[in-house]
Design a protein around this motif. Structure first.
Motif, PDB file in Angstrom:
ATOM      1  N   UNK B  72     -62.146  37.696  39.057  1.00  0.00           N
ATOM      2  CA  UNK B  72     -62.542  36.405  38.483  1.00  0.00           C
ATOM      3  C   UNK B  72     -61.458  35.406  38.877  1.00  0.00           C
ATOM      4  N   UNK B 256     -69.255  41.447  47.719  1.00  0.00           N
ATOM      5  CA  UNK B 256     -69.360  40.029  48.006  1.00  0.00           C
ATOM      6  C   UNK B 256     -67.976  39.453  47.791  1.00  0.00           C
ATOM      7  N   UNK B 257     -67.855  38.154  47.638  1.00  0.00           N
ATOM      8  CA  UNK B 257     -66.490  37.648  47.664  1.00  0.00           C
ATOM      9  C   UNK B 257     -65.728  37.860  46.371  1.00  0.00           C
ATOM     10  N   UNK B 258     -66.386  38.400  45.351  1.00  0.00           N
ATOM     11  CA  UNK B 258     -65.611  38.723  44.143  1.00  0.00           C
ATOM     12  C   UNK B 258     -65.654  40.209  43.782  1.00  0.00           C
ATOM     13  N   UNK B 259     -66.677  40.917  44.251  1.00  0.00           N
ATOM     14  CA  UNK B 259     -66.811  42.310  43.835  1.00  0.00           C
ATOM     15  C   UNK B 259     -66.555  43.265  44.988  1.00  0.00           C
ATOM     16  N   UNK B 260     -66.130  44.480  44.623  1.00  0.00           N
ATOM     17  CA  UNK B 260     -65.922  45.477  45.674  1.00  0.00           C
ATOM     18  C   UNK B 260     -65.595  46.834  45.102  1.00  0.00           C
TER      19      UNK B 260
END
Lengths: 182, 341, 148, 287, 293, 666
Positions: B72, B256-260
């Motif tokens: 976040x 994506x650009x926040x999750x992994x």
């Protein structure tokens, strides 16, 4: 691209494009075809004019000319055209269209010859000279045509007395039927 | 429990029953250790050649997530991976494959208990089978195993003829497992399985692992490493098909650009980046050093630490080597050098 | 929810000098077009590496658009010629492994072709809409969905 | 076979090279690559139907390069790799002494009997049975057994399928990949200092052997070889999971030929396919 | 050497001597001619002037038959047949849709891989060396005007045979018989072709110009490679002479006949006796000189 | 990293369709964004001050502005950021106006898209590096390539403005094709009379360094800073010693072996020769191919007669390096060759006109020589074959032009005019002669051009026939020309004494080679491309390279001269400042990762990639890697995309930046 599809009625130009895969509008009327045409002197219209008529939509003038029938298919024009327009193929297409349209042909004898020739093929699969000459003479009524050469050829066995029927002559017949050539 | 006899048909029926109960059944088929879709697929051919890869993947997958994360504005949230609580049965594995779980367990529980490995192996029943295949690459006898070794199996099968197998229960876990299947078992006939065992062709013992270990200890800089190692392409297929190679790498992958997720992936000591330091220095900068590491790890470091050779003599690495490097031949070579000393 | 029509996500890789500027022209001319495409500006189509296209699909794009200067108009002389050659190889490769040709679109749009830009966008968005979501790639992407 | 040993030995004695890459026999017909660094080490050199390896792969390996000038036994297909390496500045012509082998096909695998059934697929329709580049040439070309080019048929078959069907085929195949990179290591043209698959900033190709990472890896591997792959098929032979990698490589080679009349590895002076362009390259697919 | 052979209708009829001489000389040159089984007429001029598809279909049928027979190449001695087969092959290659349609018409599949070659190309394949090796007679008294006609080099973009405007391959070949060749202006001009019967007037005019130009440039024999050209120039020569009193005769030989003479075959074997314009006198003179030596 | 986001309403322009408040809110949740605001006019002074203030207050080190297209205000915002002490390249623009508010109607959807674009920009800026613009000095010297009328004009204009010029001409003399012409249309001035004084002016100009018989070998560097290597071909005559007396050529025993290039092969010249009497410089060259000395060492007549010992048989080619700021390319044209069938070419050639085998079928330049008072016939009209005066001449236009089949599709532009001139000149001298012109269209757009053509037809009685000629053949010493008058529809056959083919103007054979040496684009025909056909017609897209004359497309003398002056003006504009500023978007190589395949070098259109050797302590070469010449690199990034292992990257558009943008899709 819906805005482009207007109610376009098919023209002879479209038919020509279909048969020859080329667009008559590429011709820029330089006249090189006519200049080199060996039978130019016997034609009623110069070959380049026939293309011009099509460009202008004067289809009747084109298909009613003797030019399209006198073209010997020697390909001189095709070979020399600066626009790579295949005029000989174009002439073929016009003849085909003229036949389909049932136009009164100016060079009747030429057409009759072709028809007589094709008849032999349709019936036998190969050309049969005696039949050809017979049919040709019957249709033209020119019974004396080539009396000078024919006997000599017959004598030399150059004209077959009997037709040679190929095995697949039925398939040839079907080809004729499917391509609607009577 | 006494030795029992079970027919091939009944083994298949047993499998079908397991499958019905949502148990994963893994067995060597023509194209490798595969999850069975039906009991009928079971072949149980003790004369079959080794599959290209071992069944390692089912206890130590080629890739697995170990944590998920979510970034976040200024924080990272971590989410654990839920392990599926599912039983797996490995059916009809060769002794040289079955042995691997025991060897691997040591390293996965040495300083840190690898939960993923432990959950999987605890949920796994291994049914080993006597091996009647032996080719130029086999050398189980040289690393202390044999075609009839039941070490590591919960249950062990000995083919008696086309359709009948002797069934030995080896561990209590095996005993527990076989209980519901009593209906498929018949009483064994004494001496039959022993006779079958005697008929098996054992690979010749080609080196003395103790002497090999000793030689390696004293010959870190020996020219031998260079001679053999330079032909290695560094492809690491050997490590990936090996039943006991266990190196892994940890990488983060973004969804994506926040999750992994953080992944545990197989790795191999033959890769040039395996020991590449952040500084750019690489202690094993050339292939022969990397090859020396592979052999030394298997025949010296691992035995030193765990008193166990990190090799089951299955010969897979040699069969698949694109440049035909043969571990048996190479270690035999070391044995010969050791003898010369 | 069911009634909501599928709105594809599309990434476009465009060159700064022609297509990006062509898109600007469409804007200044107040032409309207489908809002599904997100432009990524690069100096030249020569800079577009096929891995970018693959990555775009991986990141959930339902279609990828690639666009730059017409042949001969490249601001950098020949970048688009090199790009074109790569695309020939790459799009045939993708087609061969089953990435539908309708999901990857190449075009030349010059700085003056605002109208063409609009047509290309609308045409491609509709093509991808007709194809629906890229389910095949989504499926192999699903492994990622957090199970914790 | 004495010939081979003699030729190899003479390369040393004449001072032409410092080391020789050749094949030595093991276990009967089976052979393996070997780097002889002394004349006497050539005694086991052999040429038979089982010289499957493309030794060219070693020409870019640092440990081999340090020997200086290398002699190499190379079949026509292997020489194509040398040509490609020359085109890509990886080796210098004067640093390599090529003993070209007139080749009549090799066997698909070591433990097979050589015949029309078992001939390696790469040998079918081989146009370079006599290598295109060599310093000396050995052997003669003879009639070669004929076989069915199953791979080509498979490519044609796949081409005719729908996108979804193609996808399913390759998803299944790529799923097998364990990311051991044997394909890469065995490839004579995969000489990068750092493979893009090993780069982590950014990670274009995920290193996990997940479906996604596998898909990217196999596609990009094929693309990076597009117009370069010389068809030696060592990748497929090295793959422990038996993924039909040559399908992709062959397909790309076919595209190269159809689109650009380009065949890789024939002439070191030809501009490479990627890296050059023609004003008349195909544009039909671009709007 | 074996090669597929498409004789075409004329070679058993009006151009019987062409057929005869072709078979005779290639036998002499160790070329086995494998006839396309059950071939049909290519449609000739009449075909393509009346229906594009008919013309395509007739030739396509022959190509399909040849393929089935396993032939890789077809040799078509008649320039017109050669042209029709080659054009058909190319057009079907250019348009898969047309190919599909024609396949439907002929009820057969076509790979369209067969090469079609003309008589000069076949000689080129055999090689001058072979002709020299088998040469019996030097035809040095002949001054030949080589007449390509229309269809040997046209359409150039399909045939890609020799130069479309200044070809030389014919002359090169004729020179190897020992004959002299003359440089002239009408070697590519049309003779009137299929108009022979319906518009004899045109053919007479055009053919006269060709004969005149050849003689004017010193030729004493005209060499052709097309049955249509031959019939117009040989058979029609009588008509030309009749229409133009004082016109001189010039014999017209097929290329195969000329080569045949050089290989030592006689008039009858080659069918030269079937010509309208007699060639015997010149041949005799030649033979006598050779013998005298 | 602390990023500030600034959303501009652009008055109502963005605000009307994008909910700027919602966008700013959404951005405030992006990782690393610490400040997110919207404002009516971000580009206004108060707007810019907001940015500057926020940078100072919040210690921002990255800024994203959502506004109009970066092509509009990127510079404005970068400067604002820079003024506040943050590197200007740490500022990114998201295009919310041209790409969002102006092209979408639905406010919801437009706002969503705006948020997406903001996210792209935020993700990118995080990976931006602080960069510096590149300043380069300008060398105020001009290289003019080609010494025809265009090159002469350009050289004189630049030199007269006070800057040095190097004029390179590959032939032994300047003058170009114009010096070969007889008279010029439409005024019928004597071509040499107007040209020669300018040639001499060039020769004597203190600011012009004239290098004839020389060629440009290599061009390195970039706008303002080229380093040019010129090959001065060996003349075998010392130009410092030669007095131009001409004795050597008179005495040279080789007289009939070499055909004069200047006279278009209609006359002979000696082995040591000056191309024409008015040549500049008036210094001969020796033709090695025919000179007896070079063949067998036997003759040295020229050495004997030269009073100044200027003959130097051992002279070698010299390579001269020049520092140059601007290049004017004026390499001109050549004529389509009719004399043989081009081998392995798609051009089929004119077999129907005899492939040039007829001696009296000549091309336009040959006819110029025949018509010229300085020509081989001293201006008398004579047939090359037998010297007789032709009584009937046929002129054929568009030979090779407007002919896709045998030449080129384009119109050569000048042939209509020079053919009219030819016919006119002929009629003026041979009063009883007949002149026929076969044409397709007459293109006489130019001052007094149409009037000129009409004069030829109306006053001089030249017969114009509309139609292309099909065939020419020789018959009894006459040339039978077969044509068709397409206006009358009748076949035409003319038995001419001579035929003149107005052959196409085509690009020089080695035009592509020079283009590659310089690194500038050319079209399918080999003509050099201008940046923009309307607005930048004399500039090549390679910075600092300008075009003049027929090397760009067929043109006549007045057009070429005008273009030359324009190109000179462009060069002078460049010299107006001392320094040039360049964007720092250039490639760089990670030498550790580079494997030295040099694909980057293959695709670089600017020759910016060099080979660098990496050596160990002992000086042994370990490997060769790519190296970017930052002066040459223009920043297209094609190398980056081509590099399989991404060892070469483009600053400003790195893989990491682009990856971040792609990843920001969701």
């Amino acid at each position: 691209m819906s805005h482009q599809t207007t109610n376009h009625t098919r023209t002879m130009t479209d038919d020509i494009k279909d048969i020859t895969s080329q667009n008559p509008d590429i011709c820029y009327q330089c006249g090189k075809c006519s200049a080199g045409c060996p039978v130019r002197n016997y034609m009623d219209e110069a070959p380049n004019l026939i293309v011009r008529y099509i460009q202008l939509g004067l289809y009747d003038k084109a298909v009613n000319s003797s030019t399209i029938w006198l073209c010997a298919g020697c390909l001189t024009c095709t070979t020399r055209c600066p626009k790579n327009f295949e005029l000989a193929a174009f002439m073929d297409a016009l003849r085909e269209i003229a036949l389909k349209k049932g136009i009164k042909i100016k060079e009747k004898a030429i057409l009759k010859f072709h028809k007589a020739f094709l008849k032999q093929i349709k019936n036998h699969g190969r050309s049969y000279e005696l039949g050809l000459i017979r049919d040709y003479k019957l249709t033209t009524g020119d019974l004396m045509a080539d009396v000078d050469a024919a006997p000599d050829m017959l004598l030399k066995g150059k004209i077959g007395i009997f037709p040679h029927n190929i095995k697949g002559k039925e398939s040839i017949k079907r080809i004729f039927e499917k391509t609607e050539v009577k | 429990m006494d030795e029992k006899i079970i027919t091939k048909e009944n083994l298949k029926a047993m499998c079908s029953e397991l499958l019905k109960n949502n148990v994963d059944v893994i067995s060597p088929l023509e194209n490798g250790y595969l999850k069975l879709k039906s009991g009928d697929e079971l072949t149980l051919d003790s004369k079959a050649k080794h599959t290209k890869a071992s069944f390692k993947e089912y206890v130590f997958p080629k890739t697995e997530p170990i944590i998920f994360y979510k970034k976040s504005q200024s924080d990272v949230e971590l989410l654990d991976v839920k392990m599926e609580d599912k039983q797996t049965v490995i059916f009809g594995a060769k002794p040289c494959d079955v042995r691997s779980i025991g060897i691997l367990r040591k390293v996965f529980n040495w300083d840190y208990k690898d939960e993923f490995f432990n959950v999987r192996t605890n949920n796994t029943i291994t049914i080993g089978m006597m091996c009647q295949f032996c080719d130029d690459f086999c050398f189980c006898t040289s690393v202390g195993l044999s075609p009839v070794s039941s070490e590591g199996s919960d249950i062990f099968l000995i083919p008696l003829d086309e359709n009948n197998f002797a069934l030995r229960v080896i561990t209590p876990k095996g005993e527990e497992f076989i209980k519901p299947f009593g209906k498929y078992l018949m009483d064994g006939i004494k001496g039959k399985s022993e006779a079958a065992e005697k008929n098996v062709k054992f690979p010749e013992k080609v080196f003395d692992s103790e002497k090999v270990k000793e030689w390696i200890t004293n010959n870190f800089e020996n020219e031998y490493w260079n001679t053999i190692g330079k032909m290695c392409l560094g492809c690491a297929q050997c490590a990936f098909v090996c039943p006991v190679c266990h190196c892994f790498d940890i990488v983060d992958e973004d969804y994506n650009y926040t999750e992994g997720r953080r992944m545990k992936n197989w790795d191999g000591c033959q890769f040039d980046m395996f020991t590449l330091h952040a500084s750019g220095h690489n202690p094993r900068d050339i292939q022969s050093k990397r090859y020396r590491q592979r052999i030394s790890h298997k025949f010296k470091y691992y035995p030193d630490k765990f008193n166990e050779i990190l090799c089951t003599g299955c010969g897979r690495c040699s069969r698949g080597c694109p440049v035909s490097m043969d571990i048996k031949e190479i270690v035999t070579g070391i044995g010969e050098l050791a003898n010369k000393v | 929810m069911e009634n909501k029509t599928f709105e594809p996500k599309i990434i476009a890789f465009v060159c700064n000098w022609c297509t990006y500027t062509g898109a600007d022209l469409a804007g200044t001319s107040r032409m309207k077009y489908e809002p599904n495409v997100r432009l990524i500006k690069l100096p030249c189509t020569g800079r577009i590496d096929p891995v970018m296209i693959l990555k775009a699909f991986e990141k959930g794009a339902d279609g990828v658009l690639v666009s730059g200067c017409h042949p001969g108009d490249c601001h950098y002389n020949a970048g688009n010629f090199h790009a074109r050659r790569r695309w020939i190889m790459f799009h045939k490769l993708l087609d061969f492994v089953g990435i539908d040709e309708n999901r990857l679109h190449f075009s030349w749009v010059s700085a003056s072709e605002g109208k063409k830009f609009v047509d290309v966008i609308n045409g491609f968005v509709n093509k991808v809409k007709a194809k629906g979501p890229f389910e095949k790639y989504e499926k192999i992407n699903k492994e990622f969905v957090i199970n914790g | 076979m004495d010939d081979i040993k003699k030729i190899a030995r003479e390369l040393f004695t004449s001072g032409k090279v410092n080391a020789v890459l050749g094949y030595v026999s093991i276990n009967g017909q089976r052979t393996k690559p070997f780097l002889a660094t002394k004349p006497e080490e050539t005694d086991n050199f052999i040429i038979n139907k089982y010289i499957l390896n493309n030794l060219t792969v070693y020409l870019t390996k640092k440990e081999i390069l340090k020997y200086g000038k290398i002699g190499i036994f190379a079949k026509g297909c292997d020489v194509k790799a040398i040509v490609a390496l020359l085109q890509e500045s990886q080796i210098k012509r004067e640093e390599v002494y090529i003993v070209g082998i007139n080749c009549n096909g090799v066997c698909a695998d070591f433990d097979m009997e050589f015949s029309g059934e078992t001939i390696a697929l790469k040998c079918l329709n081989c146009e370079v049975r006599t290598p295109k580049l060599y310093d000396e040439l050995i052997g003669t070309t003879e009639e070669m057994p004929k076989a069915d080019d199953g791979k080509l048929k498979m490519i044609r078959k796949i081409e005719a399928l729908s996108s979804a069907e193609k996808w399913d085929i390759f998803e299944e195949q790529f799923d097998k990949c364990i990311k051991c990179y044997a394909c890469r290591q065995a490839c004579p043209l995969c000489y990068c200092e750092r493979c893009i698959s090993d780069k982590s900033v950014p990670r274009w190709i995920e290193s996990s052997a997940s479906k996604r990472g596998n898909f990217s890896w196999n596609i990009i591997r094929a693309f990076h070889l597009a117009g370069r792959c010389i068809g030696c098929n060592e990748c497929e032979r090295a793959c422990p999971m038996e993924i039909p990698l040559s399908l992709l490589n062959r397909k790309m080679a076919m595209v190269a030929q159809e689109e650009f009349k380009y065949v890789s590895g024939l002439d070191p002076n030809t501009p490479t396919l990627i890296g050059s362009y023609d004003l008349k390259d195909d544009e039909d697919f671009i709007e | 050497m074996q090669i597929g052979y498409y004789p075409g209708c004329s070679l058993s009829g009006t151009a019987k001597e062409y057929g005869k001489s072709v078979r005779a000389i290639f036998k002499q040159l160790d070329v086995e001619l494998a006839d396309v089984t059950d071939w049909s007429c290519c449609g000739a001029t009449s075909g393509h002037v009346t229906s594009h598809k008919l013309a395509m279909a007739l030739s396509a049928r022959n190509l399909a038959l040849a393929e089935k027979q396993g032939l890789k190449e077809i040799f078509a001695p008649c320039a017109a047949c050669f042209g029709r087969l080659a054009v058909t092959k190319q057009e079907l290659k250019n348009s898969p849709a047309l190919k599909e349609e024609i396949e439907g018409i002929i009820e057969d599949k076509l790979n369209n891989t067969i090469e079609i070659i003309n008589i000069i190309q076949l000689f080129q394949k055999i090689g001058k060396e072979k002709i020299a090796e088998k040469k019996v007679l030097d035809l040095k008294n002949l001054k030949a005007a080589c007449y390509y006609g229309c269809l040997l080099v046209r359409p150039f973009n399909i045939l890609h045979f020799d130069d479309a405007e200044q070809p030389t391959s014919f002359e090169e070949l004729v020179k190897s018989t020992g004959a002299e060749v003359v440089e002239w202006n009408y070697k590519l001009e049309c003779c009137g072709a299929a108009h022979s019967l319906p518009r004899k007037d045109i053919v007479v005019d055009l053919s006269k110009k060709i004969l005149d130009d050849a003689m004017k440039h010193g030729a004493n024999v005209l060499v052709v490679a097309c049955p249509m050209c031959h019939s117009n120039l040989d058979m029609r020569q009588k008509n030309i002479i009749k229409a133009n009193p004082g016109q001189k005769e010039i014999p017209v030989l097929y290329l195969s006949e000329l080569i045949g003479l050089c290989l030592g075959l006689d008039n009858k074997q080659l069918g030269i006796n079937l010509h309208t314009i007699d060639f015997n006198i010149r041949l005799k003179k030649n033979v006598e000189e050779e013998v005298a030596k | 990293m602390k990023i500030g986001v600034f959303i501009c309403h652009c008055g109502e322009n963005i605000g009307r369709t994008v909910d700027c408040v919602r966008v700013a809110k959404a951005c405030s949740f992006f990782p690393n964004v610490v400040h997110s605001v919207e404002y009516k006019y971000m580009c206004s002074d108060p707007g810019q001050n907001m940015i500057k203030q926020a940078i100072k207050d919040l210690k921002l080190d990255g800024v994203v502005v959502g506004s109009c297209s970066p092509h509009m205000h990127e510079k404005t915002f970068r400067k604002a950021v820079s003024d506040a002490g943050v590197n200007p390249f740490l500022c990114e623009i998201a295009n919310l106006r041209e790409h969002v508010s102006w092209v979408h109607d639905d406010k919801e959807v437009a706002t969503d898209k705006a948020i997406d674009l903001m996210r792209f920009a935020v993700e990118k800026v995080k990976r931006n590096a602080p960069l510096k613009t590149i300043q380069v000095p300008v060398t105020k010297r001009t290289l003019v390539i080609g010494g025809g009328i265009a090159g002469i004009q350009a050289a004189l204009d630049v030199a007269n403005a006070g800057y040095e010029v190097v004029l390179v001409e590959k032939e032994p003399s300047i003058g170009g094709h114009m010096s070969q012409l007889s008279e010029t249309f439409p005024t019928l001035d004597c071509s040499q009379c107007i040209l020669t004084p300018r040639m001499v002016e060039v020769y004597q100009h203190p600011k012009i360094k004239l290098m004839t018989y020389s060629e440009v070998e290599k061009v390195e560097g970039f706008i303002g800073n080229f380093k040019v290597t010129i090959r001065k071909k060996a003349r075998f005559v010392d130009d410092t010693l030669c007095s131009g007396c001409g004795d050597c050529a008179i005495k040279c025993p080789i007289k009939k072996k070499a055909l004069s290039e200047f006279d278009e092969k209609l006359a002979f010249r000696s082995a040591i020769y000056v191309p024409f009497p008015q040549a500049v410089p008036n210094i001969p060259v020796i033709d090695k191919e025919v000179c007896t000395y070079f063949k067998n060492g036997k003759c040295s007549m020229c050495v004997k007669v030269c009073g100044r010992n200027a003959i130097k048989f051992d002279q070698q080619d010299e390579f001269i390096s020049e520092d140059i700021g601007a290049i004017i390319v004026a390499t001109g044209y050549k004529l389509y060759t009719i004399d043989k069938k081009p081998e392995a070419s798609e051009i089929k050639g004119y077999g129907e006109y005899g492939y040039g085998k007829y001696k009296d079928v000549v091309d336009g330049l040959q006819f110029e020589r025949i018509a010229s008072a300085s020509g081989p016939t001293s201006g008398e009209f004579q047939r090359p074959s037998d010297g007789k005066t032709p009584k009937k001449i046929v002129f054929i236009q568009c030979v090779g032009s407007r002919d896709e089949s045998k030449g080129f599709s384009y119109c050569s532009k000048i042939c209509c005019m020079y053919t009219a001139k030819h016919a006119m000149l002929y009629k003026h001298k041979v009063h009883d002669g007949e002149a026929y012109v076969f044409y397709m269209d007459i293109r006489a757009g130019g001052k007094m051009y149409e009037e000129f053509v009409r004069r030829a037809i109306e006053e001089d009685g030249v017969k114009y026939i509309r139609g292309r000629v099909s065939r020419i053949y020789e018959e009894d010493g006459k040339y039978i020309v077969k044509g068709e008058d397409t206006l009358a529809g009748v076949p035409i056959q003319i038995d001419a004494d001579m035929v003149v083919l107005a052959t196409a103007m085509v690009a020089q054979t080695d035009a592509p080679k020079l283009a590659q040496t310089i690194g500038m684009p050319y079209d399918n025909y080999g003509f050099y491309s201008e940046v923009h056909p309307k607005l930048r017609p004399v500039e090549s897209s390679t910075g600092g390279v300008f075009l003049a004359g027929a090397c760009n497309s067929p043109r006549d003398i007045p057009d070429s001269v005008a273009m030359a002056s324009a190109a000179a003006a462009k060069a002078l504009v460049l010299f107006g400042s001392d320094m040039l500023e360049r964007e720092p978007t250039i490639a760089f190589v990670n030498e550790n990762l580079c494997a030295g395949c040099f694909y980057c070098k293959k695709v670089c259109a600017y020759n910016a990639i060099e080979v660098k050797q990496i050596k160990d302590k002992n000086g042994n070469v370990i490997k060769e890697v790519a190296f970017v010449n930052s002066g040459l690199c223009q920043g297209c990034g094609t190398c980056n995309a081509t590099c399989p292992s991404k060892a070469i990257e483009l600053i400003g558009y790195t893989d990491e930046q682009i990856y971040a943008e792609i990843a920001a899709l969701m």
